[in-house]
Design an enzyme around this catalytic site. Structure first.
Site, short mmCIF file in Angstrom:
data_model
loop_
_atom_site.label_atom_id
_atom_site.label_comp_id
_atom_site.label_asym_id
_atom_site.label_seq_id
_atom_site.Cartn_x
_atom_site.Cartn_y
_atom_site.Cartn_z
N TRP A 185 0.82 -1.22 -0.06
CA TRP A 185 0.23 -0.23 0.15
C TRP A 185 1.01 0.84 -0.33
O TRP A 185 1.96 1.30 0.84
CB TRP A 185 -0.66 0.50 1.42
CG TRP A 185 -1.88 1.49 1.39
CD1 TRP A 185 -2.38 1.56 0.33
CD2 TRP A 185 -1.23 2.34 2.60
NE1 TRP A 185 -3.07 3.18 1.08
CE2 TRP A 185 -1.56 3.50 1.87
CE3 TRP A 185 -0.22 2.26 3.34
CZ2 TRP A 185 -2.40 4.63 2.52
CZ3 TRP A 185 -0.22 3.22 4.51
CH2 TRP A 185 -1.47 4.65 3.33
N GLU A 226 -3.16 -3.54 -2.21
CA GLU A 226 -4.34 -2.45 -1.49
C GLU A 226 -4.46 -1.20 -2.35
O GLU A 226 -3.89 -0.25 -2.23
CB GLU A 226 -3.88 -2.18 0.21
CG GLU A 226 -5.04 -1.93 0.92
CD GLU A 226 -4.30 -1.42 1.93
OE1 GLU A 226 -3.28 -2.24 2.84
OE2 GLU A 226 -5.70 -1.37 2.85
N LYS A 228 -7.07 2.41 -2.74
CA LYS A 228 -7.66 2.95 -1.45
C LYS A 228 -7.74 4.08 -2.41
O LYS A 228 -7.54 4.58 -3.49
CB LYS A 228 -6.82 3.69 -0.74
CG LYS A 228 -6.58 4.58 -0.15
CD LYS A 228 -5.52 4.84 1.70
CE LYS A 228 -6.30 5.75 2.19
NZ LYS A 228 -5.61 6.14 3.12
N ASP A 259 -9.87 -3.45 0.88
CA ASP A 259 -9.67 -2.84 2.64
C ASP A 259 -11.18 -1.74 3.24
O ASP A 259 -10.93 -1.48 1.39
CB ASP A 259 -8.65 -1.64 3.46
CG ASP A 259 -8.61 -1.06 4.39
OD1 ASP A 259 -9.41 -1.04 4.56
OD2 ASP A 259 -7.62 -0.67 5.05
N HIS A 262 -12.06 1.54 2.09
CA HIS A 262 -10.99 2.52 1.47
C HIS A 262 -12.05 2.56 0.06
O HIS A 262 -11.21 2.92 -0.88
CB HIS A 262 -9.62 1.59 1.16
CG HIS A 262 -8.79 1.66 1.61
ND1 HIS A 262 -7.67 1.28 1.64
CD2 HIS A 262 -8.68 1.91 3.00
CE1 HIS A 262 -6.64 1.44 2.61
NE2 HIS A 262 -7.32 1.79 3.34
N HIS A 286 -7.88 -6.13 4.47
CA HIS A 286 -7.65 -5.85 5.69
C HIS A 286 -9.59 -5.81 5.87
O HIS A 286 -9.88 -4.44 5.65
CB HIS A 286 -7.14 -4.69 5.21
CG HIS A 286 -5.83 -4.29 5.27
ND1 HIS A 286 -4.78 -3.28 4.79
CD2 HIS A 286 -4.90 -5.47 5.54
CE1 HIS A 286 -3.61 -3.73 5.51
NE2 HIS A 286 -3.74 -5.42 5.12
N ASP A 294 -12.36 7.02 6.06
CA ASP A 294 -11.59 5.86 6.10
C ASP A 294 -11.07 6.50 7.56
O ASP A 294 -9.71 5.97 7.78
CB ASP A 294 -10.40 5.80 5.65
CG ASP A 294 -9.29 4.84 5.43
OD1 ASP A 294 -9.46 3.87 5.81
OD2 ASP A 294 -8.27 4.88 4.91
N ASP A 296 -10.12 3.91 10.43
CA ASP A 296 -9.75 2.91 11.49
C ASP A 296 -10.40 2.74 12.77
O ASP A 296 -9.62 2.52 13.33
CB ASP A 296 -8.68 2.91 10.65
CG ASP A 296 -7.90 2.47 9.52
OD1 ASP A 296 -8.53 1.79 9.24
OD2 ASP A 296 -7.70 3.83 8.48
N ASP A 325 -7.17 -4.39 10.12
CA ASP A 325 -6.25 -3.39 9.91
C ASP A 325 -7.31 -2.20 11.20
O ASP A 325 -8.39 -1.29 9.72
CB ASP A 325 -6.17 -2.87 8.11
CG ASP A 325 -5.47 -1.44 8.31
OD1 ASP A 325 -4.67 -0.79 9.20
OD2 ASP A 325 -5.09 -1.00 7.33
C1 RNT Z 1 -3.64 2.74 5.43
C2 RNT Z 1 -4.39 1.33 4.08
C3 RNT Z 1 -2.83 0.86 5.01
C4 RNT Z 1 -2.75 1.28 6.24
C5 RNT Z 1 -1.37 0.03 6.93
C6 RNT Z 1 -0.88 0.48 8.65
O1 RNT Z 1 -5.33 3.34 4.23
O2 RNT Z 1 -5.14 1.01 4.99
O3 RNT Z 1 -3.04 -0.63 5.03
O4 RNT Z 1 -3.51 1.18 7.30
O5 RNT Z 1 -0.94 -0.63 6.09
ZN ZN Z 2 -5.17 -1.44 5.43
#
Ligand code: RNT
Ligand code: ZN
Length: 418
Positions: A185, A226, A228, A259, A262, A286, A294, A296, A325
């Protein structure tokens, strides 16, 4: 009623629905989840001083952040002791552990800088280690461009970093006997509407081509890409978009990583899985929880998670690479791990306890009434009693009692970190 009686009663109820609870528990055990090390220290890492950058952010200042490898490992051990099943750990390159005077920059990382993590994984009976090159929190990422940078010195640094990481992932796989997923990523993007969307993507493609021109053992390392949509400060354009990676992965026999934070919030990530799996052997995740963006947050047992878990269960453990994640610094970080891991497992279990074949048959027959009714009624079946049985078999407590162990550790260990 004793727990075992509750399980016997639940087993009967599910049997009437055509679902075998013992088989479900056996399958649940075959889904290792890769627990992300970065929840424990707010994504800071050990390889350099400085704060988190790259369009991602942790918020909150709950006490007890792990500041050293020893602290992080001790916290992970505490978390794992409260999570049933056999799992993996997910590391970032920034978690390299250097001996005295041994520090190197990221393009010179070697397996030996991760020896302690391998010893840790073996000691804790972990199934494997997954890995992520770290393209953020570094002076050469300060412009917001890494592998897509037009500055050759910057770009080639990150190419070398990625190749170094592939070697380290090979080392993890050899040592632990299971393939290591290496996830790429990059934060690269632009704050405002680009004048040229193509050039950064073309440079990025060239960088990836260069990286994968170096041979590596595909039976040991599974490369995942990955995508985004945006990052903080990079709201208008992301070089590694979903379309970019879908095509790159397809043409180069690599894997896509989704993810769940994302995508546009109204987009259903679960719906993408069956499409991608028609064209790829595996898909990686993720699992995260976006709140308005986003963000988290720790994953909850919400509809998004249930839907993703159901598709993962239908695909099976052989075709899915499952990692979490999220990073919440506003609550006890160990509780965040334990709760998220257990929520993921509960969502998988709930999906395994659905009469999936029957539902598919009813859909094929056009009996949408029964599909709807069964899907809704299933929500009130005693999944919790089956979960409790799983925990009992693993010698763990099924419900919120686990928090007491975290609190005790907080008092004895976390709050002493000043
Ligand atoms: C960031 C991505 C990535 C990170 C990690 C720390 O938007 O999701 O995967 O969160 O690698
Ligand atoms: Zn991620």
């Amino acid at each position: 009623m004793a727990a075992t009686d509750r399980y016997a009663s639940a087993r009967n109820l599910f049997r009437n629905l055509g679902v075998d609870t013992d088989a479900a528990l056996e399958t649940l055990d075959k889904f290792p989840i890769s627990m992300h090390c970065w929840q424990g220290d707010d994504v800071i890492g050990f390889d350099r001083e400085g704060s988190l950058s790259g369009g991602i952010q942790t918020t909150g200042n709950y006490p007890g952040r792990a500041r050293t490898p020893q602290e992080l490992m001790s916290d992970i051990e505490k978390a794992l002791s409260l999570i049933p099943g056999h799992h993996r750990i997910n590391l970032h390159a920034s978690y390299a552990i250097f001996g005295k005077d041994e520090a190197v920059d990221r393009d010179a990382l070697e397996p030996r800088h991760f020896r302690k993590w391998v010893a840790f994984a073996k000691k804790n009976g972990l199934v494997g280690i997954d890995f992520n090159p770290t393209y953020f929190s570094h002076p050469l990422a300060a412009t917001g461009r890494t592998l897509s940078s037009g500055d050759e010195a910057v770009r080639s640094f990150w190419v070398r970093h990625t190749v170094a990481c592939i070697r380290i992932a090979e080392y993890f796989a050899r040592e632990l006997g299971t393939p290591s997923a290496l996830n790429i990523w990059i934060p690269d993007g632009l704050k405002d509407i680009p004048a040229d969307r193509t050039t950064p993507r073309a440079i990025y493609k060239k960088s990836l081509d260069e990286i994968f021109a170096t041979p590596y053992d595909r039976s040991l390392v599974e490369i995942t890409l990955e995508s985004k949509l945006f990052g903080i400060g990079m709201e208008s354009y992301t070089v590694g978009s979903h379309e970019f990676y879908m095509q790159y992965a397809a043409k180069n026999n690599l894997l896509c990583l989704l993810d769940s934070g994302h995508f546009h919030l109204s987009e259903n990530v679960a719906d993408k899985i069956s499409s991608l799996l028609l064209f790829a052997p595996k898909i990686a995740f993720h699992v995260s929880r976006p709140v308005r963006w986003d963000s988290d947050h720790v994953i909850r047992q919400d509809d998004m998670l249930a839907d993703i878990a159901r598709e993962i269960v239908l695909a099976g453990p052989e075709r899915t690479i499952l990692a979490l994640d999220y990073f919440d610094a506003s609550i006890n970080r160990i509780a965040a791990w334990v709760l998220g891991m257990r929520n993921m497992q509960k969502a998988l279990l709930a999906a395994l306890l659905l009469p999936n074949e029957k539902l598919a048959r009813l859909q094929a027959e056009g009996d949408f009434t029964q599909v709807l009714v069964l899907q809704e009624e299933a929500k009130n079946y005693p999944v919790g009693d089956v979960w409790a049985e799983y925990c009992r078999r693993k010698g763990l407590q099924p419900r919120e009692e686990w928090l007491a162990a975290v609190r005790e550790y907080e008092k004895k260990v976390l709050l002493k970190r000043k």
